[in-house]
Design an enzyme around this catalytic site. Structure first.
Site, PDB file in Angstrom:
ATOM      1  CB  SER A  15     -17.807 -67.214  -8.257  1.00  0.00           C
ATOM      2  OG  SER A  15     -18.876 -68.138  -8.230  1.00  0.00           O
ATOM      3  CD  GLU A  17     -19.000 -71.158  -0.281  1.00  0.00           C
ATOM      4  OE1 GLU A  17     -19.894 -70.834  -1.111  1.00  0.00           O
ATOM      5  OE2 GLU A  17     -19.219 -71.893   0.693  1.00  0.00           O
ATOM      6  CB  THR A  48     -18.216 -69.731   4.741  1.00  0.00           C
ATOM      7  OG1 THR A  48     -17.024 -70.102   5.412  1.00  0.00           O
ATOM      8  CG2 THR A  48     -18.326 -70.440   3.411  1.00  0.00           C
ATOM      9  CG  HIS A  77     -20.868 -66.830   2.589  1.00  0.00           C
ATOM     10  ND1 HIS A  77     -21.247 -68.144   2.386  1.00  0.00           N
ATOM     11  CD2 HIS A  77     -20.178 -66.466   1.485  1.00  0.00           C
ATOM     12  CE1 HIS A  77     -20.793 -68.559   1.205  1.00  0.00           C
ATOM     13  NE2 HIS A  77     -20.140 -67.557   0.644  1.00  0.00           N
ATOM     14  CG  ASP A 109     -26.519 -75.196   9.199  1.00  0.00           C
ATOM     15  OD1 ASP A 109     -27.514 -75.470   8.492  1.00  0.00           O
ATOM     16  OD2 ASP A 109     -25.352 -75.355   8.826  1.00  0.00           O
ATOM     17  CB  ALA A 128     -32.183 -66.607   3.642  1.00  0.00           C
ATOM     18  CD  GLN A 215     -11.690 -85.818   5.166  1.00  0.00           C
ATOM     19  OE1 GLN A 215     -11.730 -84.762   4.557  1.00  0.00           O
ATOM     20  NE2 GLN A 215     -10.604 -86.241   5.804  1.00  0.00           N
ATOM     21  CG  PHE A 219     -19.795 -81.699   4.234  1.00  0.00           C
ATOM     22  CD1 PHE A 219     -20.283 -80.966   5.303  1.00  0.00           C
ATOM     23  CD2 PHE A 219     -19.526 -81.033   3.040  1.00  0.00           C
ATOM     24  CE1 PHE A 219     -20.515 -79.610   5.189  1.00  0.00           C
ATOM     25  CE2 PHE A 219     -19.761 -79.681   2.913  1.00  0.00           C
ATOM     26  CZ  PHE A 219     -20.253 -78.967   3.987  1.00  0.00           C
ATOM     27  CG  HIS A 269     -20.221 -70.505  -5.921  1.00  0.00           C
ATOM     28  ND1 HIS A 269     -19.528 -69.315  -5.815  1.00  0.00           N
ATOM     29  CD2 HIS A 269     -20.361 -70.952  -4.637  1.00  0.00           C
ATOM     30  CE1 HIS A 269     -19.285 -69.046  -4.535  1.00  0.00           C
ATOM     31  NE2 HIS A 269     -19.763 -70.041  -3.807  1.00  0.00           N
TER      32      HIS A 269
HETATM   33  P1  FAD Z   1     -33.340 -70.322   3.864  1.00  0.00           P
HETATM   34  O1  FAD Z   1     -33.137 -69.903   2.458  1.00  0.00           O
HETATM   35  O2  FAD Z   1     -34.026 -69.371   4.774  1.00  0.00           O
HETATM   36  O3  FAD Z   1     -34.106 -71.696   3.888  1.00  0.00           O
HETATM   37  C1  FAD Z   1     -33.618 -72.812   3.142  1.00  0.00           C
HETATM   38  C2  FAD Z   1     -34.721 -73.844   2.990  1.00  0.00           C
HETATM   39  O4  FAD Z   1     -35.022 -74.435   4.252  1.00  0.00           O
HETATM   40  C3  FAD Z   1     -35.971 -73.200   2.502  1.00  0.00           C
HETATM   41  O5  FAD Z   1     -36.186 -73.643   1.207  1.00  0.00           O
HETATM   42  C4  FAD Z   1     -37.059 -73.587   3.443  1.00  0.00           C
HETATM   43  O6  FAD Z   1     -38.029 -74.321   2.742  1.00  0.00           O
HETATM   44  C5  FAD Z   1     -36.406 -74.435   4.483  1.00  0.00           C
HETATM   45  N1  FAD Z   1     -36.605 -73.905   5.803  1.00  0.00           N
HETATM   46  C6  FAD Z   1     -36.005 -72.819   6.329  1.00  0.00           C
HETATM   47  N2  FAD Z   1     -36.394 -72.645   7.601  1.00  0.00           N
HETATM   48  C7  FAD Z   1     -37.259 -73.628   7.872  1.00  0.00           C
HETATM   49  C8  FAD Z   1     -38.007 -73.995   9.000  1.00  0.00           C
HETATM   50  N3  FAD Z   1     -37.921 -73.287  10.154  1.00  0.00           N
HETATM   51  N4  FAD Z   1     -38.813 -75.087   8.916  1.00  0.00           N
HETATM   52  C9  FAD Z   1     -38.894 -75.805   7.771  1.00  0.00           C
HETATM   53  N5  FAD Z   1     -38.188 -75.510   6.641  1.00  0.00           N
HETATM   54  C10 FAD Z   1     -37.416 -74.444   6.710  1.00  0.00           C
HETATM   55  N6  FAD Z   1     -24.021 -71.697   6.539  1.00  0.00           N
HETATM   56  C11 FAD Z   1     -23.272 -70.941   7.391  1.00  0.00           C
HETATM   57  O7  FAD Z   1     -23.424 -71.054   8.614  1.00  0.00           O
HETATM   58  N7  FAD Z   1     -22.356 -70.043   6.902  1.00  0.00           N
HETATM   59  C12 FAD Z   1     -22.161 -69.868   5.583  1.00  0.00           C
HETATM   60  O8  FAD Z   1     -21.327 -69.050   5.168  1.00  0.00           O
HETATM   61  C13 FAD Z   1     -22.915 -70.654   4.660  1.00  0.00           C
HETATM   62  N8  FAD Z   1     -22.777 -70.500   3.331  1.00  0.00           N
HETATM   63  C14 FAD Z   1     -23.587 -71.212   2.474  1.00  0.00           C
HETATM   64  C15 FAD Z   1     -23.457 -70.993   1.100  1.00  0.00           C
HETATM   65  C16 FAD Z   1     -24.260 -71.691   0.203  1.00  0.00           C
HETATM   66  C17 FAD Z   1     -24.111 -71.420  -1.272  1.00  0.00           C
HETATM   67  C18 FAD Z   1     -25.214 -72.639   0.682  1.00  0.00           C
HETATM   68  C19 FAD Z   1     -26.055 -73.413  -0.273  1.00  0.00           C
HETATM   69  C20 FAD Z   1     -25.345 -72.858   2.058  1.00  0.00           C
HETATM   70  C21 FAD Z   1     -24.535 -72.146   2.956  1.00  0.00           C
HETATM   71  N9  FAD Z   1     -24.652 -72.317   4.345  1.00  0.00           N
HETATM   72  C22 FAD Z   1     -23.876 -71.572   5.206  1.00  0.00           C
HETATM   73  C23 FAD Z   1     -25.592 -73.296   4.904  1.00  0.00           C
HETATM   74  C24 FAD Z   1     -26.936 -72.664   5.311  1.00  0.00           C
HETATM   75  O9  FAD Z   1     -26.740 -71.723   6.333  1.00  0.00           O
HETATM   76  C25 FAD Z   1     -27.848 -73.764   5.810  1.00  0.00           C
HETATM   77  O10 FAD Z   1     -28.193 -74.631   4.787  1.00  0.00           O
HETATM   78  C26 FAD Z   1     -29.072 -73.280   6.585  1.00  0.00           C
HETATM   79  O11 FAD Z   1     -29.649 -74.396   7.250  1.00  0.00           O
HETATM   80  C27 FAD Z   1     -30.132 -72.641   5.730  1.00  0.00           C
HETATM   81  O12 FAD Z   1     -29.798 -71.345   5.401  1.00  0.00           O
HETATM   82  P2  FAD Z   1     -30.467 -70.687   4.068  1.00  0.00           P
HETATM   83  O13 FAD Z   1     -30.070 -69.288   3.946  1.00  0.00           O
HETATM   84  O14 FAD Z   1     -30.234 -71.575   2.930  1.00  0.00           O
HETATM   85  O15 FAD Z   1     -31.988 -70.751   4.556  1.00  0.00           O
END
Ligand code: FAD
Length: 301
Positions: A15, A17, A48, A77, A109, A128, A215, A219, A269
């Site tokens: 897949s 992205e 994304t 996403h 984030d 999430a 770069q 990141f 992916h």
């Molecule tokens: P979650 O699954 O909710 O949490 C991830 C981890 O962080 C958990 O394991 C948890 O232990 C820890 N955590 C969460 N919240 C807290 C907290 N408050 N305190 C302490 N620990 C905590 N970002 C974008 O903006 N847009 C995108 O389209 C995008 N696509 C992505 C696609 C992939 C495949 C990946 C891996 C990341 C992507 N991201 C994207 C980045 C992602 O949004 C960030 O990493 C974000 O910080 C966490 O989102 P998550 O859904 O992984 O969080």
């Protein structure tokens, strides 16, 4: 139009992205990449959402056009950062009207930027896992989620990360896509923890072909991904040799995937960075086959 899986190697599924373009030039680059990469017949592609403070419009526009003009099963996403549940639901409905059946459900984030403390919106989904549960209530969507083989930078430890993945799977996620990584041993240890926790959904390794190591290092630091020293060695002396650098980059990614295949993984992916040539070179090395795919007129802007 339905896409059929790549028939070049029946043991591999891929897949891709993409990210939504910010300028007309980037739009041209994205659509050139989509047109070329469609020939590899991915299982699905994803776009994304909201990264870097953008709003839903660029993602929605890109996804809408991909669904209308390509045969690619297209996932959007979706993050829940800085949004009430109602606002998130409105986005979901708009996406659904555009033909989206698959979401990559994410927390997103922190609004203050990576490294600041995450504050859930008081009227929104707190993470999430809650978003996955909300999506399951709204419709019968395909749902993918994130996974972090080297742990998320905010996580106290791997156990906290695996516990979050378990909550996402228990709430109805169909698969996880990992943050990119380069050390397959780390991924294998992570997968032992994941399976040991009773998480049975597929976890697709996220593969980042290296367009530019300097770069990428910046990141990767923000994402918590380690760059092994062996990669510095592989790219040493190639700064001014783009062709040699591209060959090494394709070799590195193909070798990583081949090693993961030997370890029993079959679905990958790929982070395309909206560029086709390097991704195509990786897939060529793996023995996957291109096929001419009919696309609606205007797909190549
Ligand atoms: P979650 O699954 O909710 O949490 C991830 C981890 O962080 C958990 O394991 C948890 O232990 C820890 N955590 C969460 N919240 C807290 C907290 N408050 N305190 C302490 N620990 C905590 N970002 C974008 O903006 N847009 C995108 O389209 C995008 N696509 C992505 C696609 C992939 C495949 C990946 C891996 C990341 C992507 N991201 C994207 C980045 C992602 O949004 C960030 O990493 C974000 O910080 C966490 O989102 P998550 O859904 O992984 O969080």
């Amino acid at each position: 139009m339905a896409s059929t899986p790549n028939t070049g190697r029946s043991d591999l599924a891929i897949s891709f992205e993409f990210f939504p373009p910010k300028t007309p030039d980037m739009e041209g680059q994205l659509w050139a990449a989509i047109t070329e990469l469609t020939e590899w017949q991915p299982e699905f592609v994803s776009v994304t959402y909201g990264a870097g403070g953008s709003t839903k419009a660029p993602t929605l526009n890109t996804v809408r056009r991909m669904i209308a003009e390509t045969p690619l099963p297209t996932a959007s996403h979706l993050t829940c950062v800085s949004a009430t549940r109602e606002e998130t639901h409105r986005v979901v409905q708009e996406m659904r009207s555009a033909g989206v059946k698959h979401f990559v459900a994410l927390r997103g984030d922190p609004a203050g930027g990576i490294g600041t403390a995450y504050q859930p919106h008081p009227g929104g989904y707190e993470n999430a896992a809650a978003l996955v549960a909300g999506l399951r209530e709204i419709g019968d969507f395909e749902i993918s989620v994130s996974a972090y083989p080297e742990k998320h930078p905010e996580s106290a430890d791997t156990a906290a990360d695996v516990a979050m993945l378990k909550r996402k799977a228990d709430n109805g996620a169909n698969r996880a896509l990992t943050q990119f990584f380069f050390d397959n041993d780390v991924f294998e240890r992570y997968m032992e923890r994941v399976r040991g926790a009773g998480i049975t959904i597929p976890v697709l390794p996220g593969i980042m072909p290296i367009q530019n190591l300097t770069q990428l290092k910046r990141f990767a630091g923000m994402c918590g991904t380690t760059i092994p020293a062996r990669l510095d060695e592989r790219f040493a002396g190639l700064d001014d040799k783009p062709e040699d650098r591209a060959k090494v980059a394709a070799d590195v990614a193909a070798e990583q995937i081949e090693d993961l295949v030997r370890r029993g993984h079959k679905e990958f992916h790929l982070y395309t960075m909206n560029r086709a040539p390097l991704v195509g070179a990786v897939l060529d090395r793996l023995g996957l086959k291109r096929a001419k795919v009919a696309q609606a007129t205007g797909a190549a802007a």
